[in-house]
Design an enzyme around this catalytic site. Structure first.
Site, PDB file in Angstrom:
ATOM      1  N   ASP A  69     -14.534  31.757  28.257  1.00 23.44           N
ATOM      2  CA  ASP A  69     -14.966  32.278  29.555  1.00 23.44           C
ATOM      3  C   ASP A  69     -15.009  31.125  30.555  1.00 23.44           C
ATOM      4  OD1 ASP A  69     -16.271  33.366  31.768  1.00 23.44           O
ATOM      5  OD2 ASP A  69     -17.519  34.675  30.529  1.00 23.44           O
ATOM      6  N   ASN A  96      -5.064  30.643  38.035  1.00 22.37           N
ATOM      7  CA  ASN A  96      -4.723  32.044  38.321  1.00 22.37           C
ATOM      8  C   ASN A  96      -5.860  33.017  38.015  1.00 22.37           C
ATOM      9  OD1 ASN A  96      -2.843  34.548  38.413  1.00 22.37           O
ATOM     10  ND2 ASN A  96      -3.615  34.530  36.308  1.00 22.37           N
ATOM     11  N   TYR A 160     -15.021  38.710  47.791  1.00 25.66           N
ATOM     12  CA  TYR A 160     -13.725  38.427  47.161  1.00 25.66           C
ATOM     13  C   TYR A 160     -12.842  37.684  48.176  1.00 25.66           C
ATOM     14  CZ  TYR A 160      -9.015  39.087  45.357  1.00 25.66           C
ATOM     15  OH  TYR A 160      -7.724  38.865  44.929  1.00 25.66           O
ATOM     16  N   ALA A 162     -13.753  36.007  50.768  1.00 26.73           N
ATOM     17  CA  ALA A 162     -14.309  34.680  51.052  1.00 26.73           C
ATOM     18  C   ALA A 162     -14.008  33.705  49.908  1.00 26.73           C
ATOM     19  CB  ALA A 162     -15.816  34.780  51.278  1.00 26.73           C
ATOM     20  N   LYS A 164     -11.388  33.724  48.037  1.00 27.34           N
ATOM     21  CA  LYS A 164      -9.975  33.336  48.135  1.00 27.34           C
ATOM     22  C   LYS A 164      -9.741  32.441  49.357  1.00 27.34           C
ATOM     23  CE  LYS A 164      -8.409  35.400  44.457  1.00 27.34           C
ATOM     24  NZ  LYS A 164      -8.004  34.586  43.290  1.00 27.34           N
TER      25      LYS A 164
HETATM   26  N1  LIG Z   1      -2.770  42.051  41.285  1.00 21.86           N
HETATM   27  C1  LIG Z   1      -2.968  41.960  42.587  1.00 21.86           C
HETATM   28  O1  LIG Z   1      -2.723  42.909  43.333  1.00 21.86           O
HETATM   29  C2  LIG Z   1      -3.452  40.668  43.182  1.00 21.86           C
HETATM   30  C3  LIG Z   1      -3.370  40.516  44.561  1.00 21.86           C
HETATM   31  C4  LIG Z   1      -3.808  39.338  45.124  1.00 21.86           C
HETATM   32  C5  LIG Z   1      -4.312  38.324  44.329  1.00 21.86           C
HETATM   33  N2  LIG Z   1      -4.388  38.493  42.991  1.00 21.86           N
HETATM   34  C6  LIG Z   1      -4.937  37.387  42.198  1.00 21.86           C
HETATM   35  O2  LIG Z   1      -4.040  37.070  41.157  1.00 21.86           O
HETATM   36  C7  LIG Z   1      -4.764  36.516  40.063  1.00 21.86           C
HETATM   37  C8  LIG Z   1      -4.355  37.216  38.788  1.00 21.86           C
HETATM   38  O3  LIG Z   1      -4.720  38.569  38.904  1.00 21.86           O
HETATM   39  P1  LIG Z   1      -4.011  39.769  38.161  1.00 21.86           P
HETATM   40  O4  LIG Z   1      -3.865  40.826  39.173  1.00 21.86           O
HETATM   41  O5  LIG Z   1      -2.856  39.333  37.382  1.00 21.86           O
HETATM   42  O6  LIG Z   1      -5.273  40.201  37.250  1.00 21.86           O
HETATM   43  P2  LIG Z   1      -5.498  40.705  35.790  1.00 21.86           P
HETATM   44  O7  LIG Z   1      -4.322  41.457  35.245  1.00 21.86           O
HETATM   45  O8  LIG Z   1      -6.831  41.379  35.858  1.00 21.86           O
HETATM   46  O9  LIG Z   1      -5.630  39.332  34.971  1.00 21.86           O
HETATM   47  C9  LIG Z   1      -6.734  38.501  35.089  1.00 21.86           C
HETATM   48  C10 LIG Z   1      -6.724  37.509  33.955  1.00 21.86           C
HETATM   49  O10 LIG Z   1      -7.862  36.641  34.083  1.00 21.86           O
HETATM   50  C11 LIG Z   1      -8.605  36.651  32.871  1.00 21.86           C
HETATM   51  N3  LIG Z   1     -10.024  36.476  33.167  1.00 21.86           N
HETATM   52  C12 LIG Z   1     -10.834  37.319  33.857  1.00 21.86           C
HETATM   53  N4  LIG Z   1     -12.082  36.855  33.879  1.00 21.86           N
HETATM   54  C13 LIG Z   1     -12.071  35.696  33.171  1.00 21.86           C
HETATM   55  C14 LIG Z   1     -13.074  34.750  32.790  1.00 21.86           C
HETATM   56  N5  LIG Z   1     -14.356  34.913  33.165  1.00 21.86           N
HETATM   57  N6  LIG Z   1     -12.710  33.666  32.057  1.00 21.86           N
HETATM   58  C15 LIG Z   1     -11.417  33.504  31.662  1.00 21.86           C
HETATM   59  N7  LIG Z   1     -10.439  34.352  32.000  1.00 21.86           N
HETATM   60  C16 LIG Z   1     -10.761  35.438  32.732  1.00 21.86           C
HETATM   61  C17 LIG Z   1      -8.295  38.018  32.253  1.00 21.86           C
HETATM   62  O11 LIG Z   1      -8.460  38.040  30.852  1.00 21.86           O
HETATM   63  P3  LIG Z   1      -9.857  38.384  30.119  1.00 21.86           P
HETATM   64  O12 LIG Z   1     -10.384  39.622  30.768  1.00 21.86           O
HETATM   65  O13 LIG Z   1      -9.483  38.535  28.689  1.00 21.86           O
HETATM   66  O14 LIG Z   1     -10.723  37.188  30.357  1.00 21.86           O
HETATM   67  C18 LIG Z   1      -6.814  38.156  32.593  1.00 21.86           C
HETATM   68  O15 LIG Z   1      -6.036  37.424  31.670  1.00 21.86           O
HETATM   69  C19 LIG Z   1      -6.255  36.668  40.403  1.00 21.86           C
HETATM   70  O16 LIG Z   1      -6.756  35.435  40.885  1.00 21.86           O
HETATM   71  C20 LIG Z   1      -6.248  37.712  41.511  1.00 21.86           C
HETATM   72  O17 LIG Z   1      -7.347  37.581  42.384  1.00 21.86           O
HETATM   73  C21 LIG Z   1      -3.971  39.647  42.392  1.00 21.86           C
END
Ligand SMILES: NC(=O)c1ccc[n+]([C@@H]2O[C@H](COP(=O)([O-])OP(=O)(O)OC[C@H]3O[C@@H](n4cnc5c(N)ncnc54)[C@H](OP(=O)(O)O)[C@@H]3O)[C@@H](O)[C@H]2O)c1
Length: 259
Positions: A69, A96, A160, A162, A164
Protein backbone atom coordinates in the site's frame (compact mmCIF):
# COMPACT_ATOMS: atom_id res chain seq x y z
CA UNK A 1 -14.29 -1.51 -26.73
CA UNK A 2 -10.96 -2.53 -28.28
CA UNK A 3 -9.79 -0.44 -31.21
CA UNK A 4 -7.64 -1.87 -33.94
CA UNK A 5 -4.62 0.36 -34.20
CA UNK A 6 -0.90 -0.20 -34.55
CA UNK A 7 1.06 -0.26 -31.30
CA UNK A 8 3.80 2.39 -31.16
CA UNK A 9 7.17 0.77 -31.76
CA UNK A 10 9.60 1.67 -29.00
CA UNK A 11 11.42 -1.65 -29.28
CA UNK A 12 14.83 -1.52 -27.68
CA UNK A 13 14.52 2.08 -26.40
CA UNK A 14 14.67 0.83 -22.80
CA UNK A 15 17.01 -2.14 -23.12
CA UNK A 16 18.96 -2.53 -19.86
CA UNK A 17 16.87 0.14 -18.10
CA UNK A 18 14.99 -0.39 -14.84
CA UNK A 19 11.53 1.14 -14.53
CA UNK A 20 9.22 1.36 -11.50
CA UNK A 21 5.52 1.65 -12.39
CA UNK A 22 3.06 2.23 -9.56
CA UNK A 23 -0.56 1.18 -9.97
CA UNK A 24 0.53 -1.56 -12.38
CA UNK A 25 -2.34 -3.91 -11.49
CA UNK A 26 -4.83 -2.46 -13.98
CA UNK A 27 -5.63 0.31 -16.44
CA UNK A 28 -2.94 2.74 -17.50
CA UNK A 29 -0.29 1.33 -15.16
CA UNK A 30 -0.74 -2.23 -16.46
CA UNK A 31 -0.47 -1.00 -20.06
CA UNK A 32 2.63 1.06 -19.21
CA UNK A 33 4.36 -1.79 -17.36
CA UNK A 34 3.85 -4.16 -20.28
CA UNK A 35 4.88 -1.54 -22.84
CA UNK A 36 8.13 -0.77 -20.99
CA UNK A 37 8.86 -4.51 -20.82
CA UNK A 38 8.19 -4.88 -24.57
CA UNK A 39 10.58 -1.96 -25.11
CA UNK A 40 13.34 -3.86 -23.30
CA UNK A 41 13.12 -2.64 -19.68
CA UNK A 42 13.06 -4.55 -16.43
CA UNK A 43 9.88 -3.35 -14.71
CA UNK A 44 8.83 -3.43 -11.07
CA UNK A 45 5.04 -3.14 -10.91
CA UNK A 46 3.54 -1.92 -7.63
CA UNK A 47 -0.05 -2.10 -6.30
CA UNK A 48 -1.82 -3.52 -3.27
CA UNK A 49 -3.27 -6.68 -4.88
CA UNK A 50 -0.71 -9.34 -5.76
CA UNK A 51 -3.14 -11.28 -8.00
CA UNK A 52 -3.80 -8.43 -10.39
CA UNK A 53 -0.09 -7.57 -10.48
CA UNK A 54 0.64 -11.17 -11.40
CA UNK A 55 -1.89 -10.93 -14.24
CA UNK A 56 0.01 -7.88 -15.48
CA UNK A 57 3.28 -9.80 -15.36
CA UNK A 58 1.93 -13.00 -16.96
CA UNK A 59 3.71 -13.55 -20.26
CA UNK A 60 6.09 -10.65 -19.59
CA UNK A 61 9.21 -12.19 -18.04
CA UNK A 62 10.87 -8.81 -17.47
CA UNK A 63 8.01 -7.65 -15.16
CA UNK A 64 8.43 -8.32 -11.42
CA UNK A 65 5.83 -7.37 -8.85
CA UNK A 66 5.79 -5.74 -5.43
CA UNK A 67 2.50 -5.77 -3.51
CA UNK A 68 2.19 -2.92 -0.99
CA UNK A 69 0.00 0.00 0.00
CA UNK A 70 1.64 3.22 -1.17
CA UNK A 71 -0.18 5.24 1.48
CA UNK A 72 2.13 3.63 4.05
CA UNK A 73 5.05 6.08 4.29
CA UNK A 74 7.54 3.19 4.54
CA UNK A 75 6.47 1.69 1.21
CA UNK A 76 8.28 4.07 -1.19
CA UNK A 77 11.77 3.29 0.14
CA UNK A 78 10.93 -0.43 0.18
CA UNK A 79 9.83 -0.24 -3.47
CA UNK A 80 13.05 1.44 -4.54
CA UNK A 81 15.12 -1.01 -2.48
CA UNK A 82 13.27 -3.91 -4.15
CA UNK A 83 14.08 -2.63 -7.65
CA UNK A 84 17.73 -1.99 -6.75
CA UNK A 85 17.92 -5.41 -5.06
CA UNK A 86 16.68 -7.10 -8.23
CA UNK A 87 18.56 -5.16 -10.90
CA UNK A 88 21.00 -2.77 -9.20
CA UNK A 89 19.64 0.49 -10.61
CA UNK A 90 16.58 2.67 -11.25
CA UNK A 91 16.29 4.64 -14.49
CA UNK A 92 12.62 5.63 -14.61
CA UNK A 93 9.93 6.19 -11.99
CA UNK A 94 6.33 6.29 -13.18
CA UNK A 95 4.07 7.71 -10.48
CA UNK A 96 0.82 6.33 -11.88
CA UNK A 97 -1.07 4.94 -8.86
CA UNK A 98 -3.87 7.30 -7.94
CA UNK A 99 -7.44 7.30 -6.76
CA UNK A 100 -10.44 9.30 -7.90
CA UNK A 101 -12.75 10.48 -5.18
CA UNK A 102 -16.01 12.39 -5.48
CA UNK A 103 -16.26 14.42 -2.27
CA UNK A 104 -18.56 17.46 -2.39
CA UNK A 105 -17.47 20.27 -0.10
CA UNK A 106 -20.41 19.69 2.24
CA UNK A 107 -19.21 16.09 2.79
CA UNK A 108 -15.49 16.82 3.03
CA UNK A 109 -13.69 15.24 5.98
CA UNK A 110 -10.11 15.45 7.22
CA UNK A 111 -9.68 11.70 6.70
CA UNK A 112 -11.06 11.94 3.16
CA UNK A 113 -8.57 14.64 2.20
CA UNK A 114 -5.63 12.99 3.98
CA UNK A 115 -6.29 9.59 2.43
CA UNK A 116 -6.54 10.97 -1.11
CA UNK A 117 -3.43 13.12 -0.79
CA UNK A 118 -1.47 10.25 0.82
CA UNK A 119 -1.79 8.27 -2.43
CA UNK A 120 -1.96 11.03 -5.07
CA UNK A 121 0.65 13.46 -3.67
CA UNK A 122 2.66 12.12 -0.72
CA UNK A 123 3.50 8.71 -2.21
CA UNK A 124 4.81 10.15 -5.51
CA UNK A 125 6.90 12.61 -3.49
CA UNK A 126 8.44 9.94 -1.24
CA UNK A 127 9.04 7.64 -4.21
CA UNK A 128 10.78 10.40 -6.13
CA UNK A 129 12.94 11.19 -3.11
CA UNK A 130 13.85 7.55 -2.55
CA UNK A 131 14.62 6.99 -6.25
CA UNK A 132 16.62 10.20 -6.64
CA UNK A 133 20.10 8.86 -5.71
CA UNK A 134 19.66 6.19 -8.40
CA UNK A 135 18.06 8.47 -11.02
CA UNK A 136 20.96 10.92 -10.61
CA UNK A 137 23.53 8.33 -11.50
CA UNK A 138 21.49 7.12 -14.46
CA UNK A 139 20.42 10.41 -16.11
CA UNK A 140 16.99 9.05 -15.32
CA UNK A 141 13.52 10.49 -15.44
CA UNK A 142 10.23 10.70 -13.59
CA UNK A 143 6.82 10.59 -15.27
CA UNK A 144 3.87 11.61 -13.12
CA UNK A 145 0.32 10.71 -14.13
CA UNK A 146 -2.00 13.66 -13.61
CA UNK A 147 -5.44 14.17 -15.18
CA UNK A 148 -7.16 16.81 -17.27
CA UNK A 149 -8.61 17.77 -13.88
CA UNK A 150 -5.11 18.74 -12.79
CA UNK A 151 -5.72 21.97 -14.67
CA UNK A 152 -9.51 22.32 -14.86
CA UNK A 153 -12.16 22.37 -12.13
CA UNK A 154 -14.07 19.27 -11.02
CA UNK A 155 -17.21 20.27 -9.13
CA UNK A 156 -17.91 17.63 -6.49
CA UNK A 157 -14.39 16.24 -6.78
CA UNK A 158 -12.35 19.30 -5.92
CA UNK A 159 -9.80 17.46 -3.84
CA UNK A 160 -9.08 14.94 -6.61
CA UNK A 161 -8.53 17.89 -8.97
CA UNK A 162 -6.42 19.67 -6.34
CA UNK A 163 -4.28 16.56 -5.78
CA UNK A 164 -3.56 16.37 -9.52
CA UNK A 165 -2.87 20.13 -9.67
CA UNK A 166 -0.35 19.54 -6.89
CA UNK A 167 1.25 16.73 -8.89
CA UNK A 168 1.53 18.98 -11.94
CA UNK A 169 3.20 21.69 -9.92
CA UNK A 170 5.55 19.18 -8.30
CA UNK A 171 6.43 18.11 -11.85
CA UNK A 172 7.45 21.65 -12.83
CA UNK A 173 9.28 22.39 -9.58
CA UNK A 174 11.19 19.08 -9.58
CA UNK A 175 12.07 19.58 -13.25
CA UNK A 176 13.97 22.72 -12.28
CA UNK A 177 15.26 21.34 -8.96
CA UNK A 178 16.67 18.19 -10.57
CA UNK A 179 17.83 19.63 -13.89
CA UNK A 180 21.41 20.07 -12.67
CA UNK A 181 21.42 16.35 -11.80
CA UNK A 182 20.41 15.49 -15.36
CA UNK A 183 17.08 14.08 -14.16
CA UNK A 184 14.06 14.97 -16.32
CA UNK A 185 10.55 15.23 -14.86
CA UNK A 186 7.39 15.28 -16.99
CA UNK A 187 3.71 14.33 -16.68
CA UNK A 188 0.85 13.02 -18.75
CA UNK A 189 -2.66 14.28 -18.08
CA UNK A 190 -5.10 11.69 -19.43
CA UNK A 191 -8.71 12.32 -20.25
CA UNK A 192 -11.35 9.61 -19.68
CA UNK A 193 -9.62 6.26 -20.23
CA UNK A 194 -10.93 2.70 -19.87
CA UNK A 195 -9.79 1.35 -16.47
CA UNK A 196 -10.95 0.23 -13.05
CA UNK A 197 -10.89 3.81 -11.70
CA UNK A 198 -14.64 4.52 -11.67
CA UNK A 199 -15.42 1.17 -10.04
CA UNK A 200 -12.61 1.72 -7.52
CA UNK A 201 -14.24 5.06 -6.64
CA UNK A 202 -17.23 3.03 -5.45
CA UNK A 203 -19.71 4.20 -8.11
CA UNK A 204 -22.54 1.79 -9.02
CA UNK A 205 -22.45 0.14 -12.47
CA UNK A 206 -25.41 2.08 -14.03
CA UNK A 207 -23.83 5.37 -12.93
CA UNK A 208 -20.48 4.28 -14.40
CA UNK A 209 -22.12 3.40 -17.73
CA UNK A 210 -23.89 6.78 -17.83
CA UNK A 211 -20.65 8.65 -17.06
CA UNK A 212 -18.88 6.72 -19.84
CA UNK A 213 -21.60 7.55 -22.39
CA UNK A 214 -21.59 11.24 -21.40
CA UNK A 215 -17.80 11.45 -21.59
CA UNK A 216 -17.59 9.73 -24.98
CA UNK A 217 -20.21 12.15 -26.33
CA UNK A 218 -18.16 15.17 -25.18
CA UNK A 219 -14.81 13.99 -26.61
CA UNK A 220 -14.08 15.35 -30.11
CA UNK A 221 -12.52 12.04 -31.22
CA UNK A 222 -15.83 10.43 -30.22
CA UNK A 223 -14.77 7.87 -27.62
CA UNK A 224 -12.94 7.28 -24.34
CA UNK A 225 -9.27 6.35 -24.57
CA UNK A 226 -7.64 2.95 -24.19
CA UNK A 227 -4.84 2.50 -21.61
CA UNK A 228 -2.28 1.76 -24.36
CA UNK A 229 -3.03 5.14 -25.93
CA UNK A 230 -1.92 6.86 -22.71
CA UNK A 231 0.91 4.45 -21.91
CA UNK A 232 2.70 5.17 -25.17
CA UNK A 233 3.11 8.81 -24.15
CA UNK A 234 4.44 7.79 -20.73
CA UNK A 235 7.13 5.84 -22.60
CA UNK A 236 7.83 8.70 -24.98
CA UNK A 237 8.31 11.18 -22.12
CA UNK A 238 10.59 8.69 -20.32
CA UNK A 239 12.49 7.74 -23.48
CA UNK A 240 16.21 8.36 -22.90
CA UNK A 241 16.21 9.85 -26.41
CA UNK A 242 13.93 12.71 -25.22
CA UNK A 243 17.01 14.44 -23.84
CA UNK A 244 15.79 18.06 -23.88
CA UNK A 245 12.25 17.63 -22.59
CA UNK A 246 11.52 18.45 -18.97
CA UNK A 247 8.81 20.09 -16.85
CA UNK A 248 6.08 19.40 -19.40
CA UNK A 249 2.50 18.26 -18.83
CA UNK A 250 1.13 16.44 -21.88
CA UNK A 251 -2.65 16.19 -22.10
CA UNK A 252 -3.82 13.00 -23.85
CA UNK A 253 -7.60 13.24 -24.07
CA UNK A 254 -8.96 12.87 -27.61
CA UNK A 255 -9.34 16.65 -27.76
CA UNK A 256 -11.66 16.98 -24.75
CA UNK A 257 -9.84 19.95 -23.32
CA UNK A 258 -10.38 21.96 -26.50
CA UNK A 259 -14.12 21.98 -26.01
N1 LIG B 1 -8.86 6.29 -16.24
C1 LIG B 1 -9.08 7.59 -16.36
O1 LIG B 1 -10.07 8.02 -16.94
C2 LIG B 1 -8.07 8.57 -15.81
C3 LIG B 1 -8.18 9.90 -16.20
C4 LIG B 1 -7.27 10.81 -15.72
C5 LIG B 1 -6.26 10.41 -14.86
N2 LIG B 1 -6.18 9.11 -14.49
C6 LIG B 1 -5.09 8.74 -13.57
O2 LIG B 1 -4.38 7.65 -14.12
C7 LIG B 1 -3.80 6.89 -13.06
C8 LIG B 1 -4.12 5.43 -13.26
O3 LIG B 1 -5.51 5.28 -13.18
P1 LIG B 1 -6.35 4.14 -13.88
O4 LIG B 1 -7.52 4.81 -14.46
O5 LIG B 1 -5.51 3.28 -14.72
O6 LIG B 1 -6.86 3.42 -12.53
P2 LIG B 1 -7.11 1.96 -12.05
O7 LIG B 1 -7.44 1.02 -13.17
O8 LIG B 1 -8.07 2.12 -10.92
O9 LIG B 1 -5.66 1.54 -11.48
C9 LIG B 1 -5.15 2.08 -10.31
C10 LIG B 1 -3.98 1.24 -9.86
O10 LIG B 1 -3.43 1.81 -8.66
C11 LIG B 1 -3.37 0.80 -7.65
N3 LIG B 1 -3.59 1.41 -6.34
C12 LIG B 1 -4.71 2.02 -5.89
N4 LIG B 1 -4.56 2.40 -4.62
C13 LIG B 1 -3.31 2.01 -4.25
C14 LIG B 1 -2.57 2.08 -3.04
N5 LIG B 1 -3.09 2.66 -1.94
N6 LIG B 1 -1.30 1.58 -3.01
C15 LIG B 1 -0.78 0.99 -4.12
N7 LIG B 1 -1.43 0.91 -5.28
C16 LIG B 1 -2.68 1.40 -5.35
C17 LIG B 1 -4.48 -0.18 -8.04
O11 LIG B 1 -4.26 -1.48 -7.54
P3 LIG B 1 -4.76 -1.98 -6.09
O12 LIG B 1 -6.19 -1.57 -5.97
O13 LIG B 1 -4.54 -3.45 -6.12
O14 LIG B 1 -3.87 -1.29 -5.11
C18 LIG B 1 -4.34 -0.19 -9.56
O15 LIG B 1 -3.28 -1.04 -9.94
C19 LIG B 1 -4.35 7.48 -11.75
O16 LIG B 1 -3.39 8.33 -11.17
C20 LIG B 1 -5.56 8.27 -12.21
O17 LIG B 1 -5.86 9.35 -11.36
C21 LIG B 1 -7.06 8.17 -14.94
Amino acid sequence: MVHDRPQADLNGHFTGKVVIVTGAGSGIGRAAARAFARAGAHVLGVARRKETLEETAAGHPRVAVHAADLRDPHTPQQVVDAAVGLWGRVDVLVNNAGATKMMPLADTTADGVTDLFALNVTAPSLLAGAALPHLRGAAGSIVNVSSTYGHRPLPGGAHYAASKAALEHLTRSWAVELAADGVRVNAVAPGPTESQALAAAGLPEPVIEQIKRDEAARIPLGRRGEPDEVAVWILRLADPAATWLTGQILTVDGGLELT
